[in-house]
Motif scaffolding. Structure first.
Motif: not given
Length: 111
Positions: A99-109
Motif C-alpha cells: 500500500g505504498s505511494i511516493g515519488a522522488k525528483y532529483d534535479i541536477n542543472p
C-alpha cells in the motif's frame, strides 16, 4: 537477541553544510515491532511497521532533491556478515511496502 515493540514516532530533521547546502526532512511511523540478533560474525534485524510517512527536500552544489513516500505496511530486514581476518563486512538489506505511494525528483542543472 532482542525484541522491541515500537510506539508511534515522529521526527523532523534539518541540515546545513559548511559549503552551499541546505535540507531537511520529516517522518512519522505508526506502531511496529523489530527482532534483532548478533553473534561474533553475523548480525541481522527484521522490522515491521504499520503506517509510515516520509518526506525530504535538499539543495546543494550537486542539485535539488525532493521526495516523499507513504506506506500502509512496511517490512524490512538486513543482515551483516563480517569477513574473518579482515575489517570488512558484507551488508544485505531490503524492504517491501504494501500500500505504498511516493515519488522522488532529483534535479541536477550542472549535468
Amino acid at each position: 537477541m532482542g525484541v522491541a515493540i515500537h510506539t508511534p514516532n515522529c521526527s523532523v530533521s534539518k541540515g546545513y553544510s559548511s559549503g552551499w547546502g541546505v535540507g531537511g526532512g520529516a517522518s512519522c511511523s505508526g506502531p511496529g515491532a523489530s527482532v534483532s540478533a548478533k553473534s561474533k560474525y553475523v548480525g541481522g534485524e527484521a522490522k515491521v511497521s504499520v503506517g509510515e510517512v516520509e518526506a525530504h527536500a535538499k539543495a546543494n552544489k550537486k542539485g535539488i532533491s525532493i521526495g516523499g513516500e507513504a506506506t500502509l505496511h512496511k517490512y524490512s530486514s538486513s543482515i551483516d556478515i563480517k569477513i574473518p581476518f579482515t575489517k570488512k563486512s558484507i551488508s544485505i538489506s531490503g524492504s517491501i511496502g504494501v500500500g505504498s505511494i511516493g515519488a522522488k525528483y532529483d534535479i541536477n542543472p550542472w549535468c
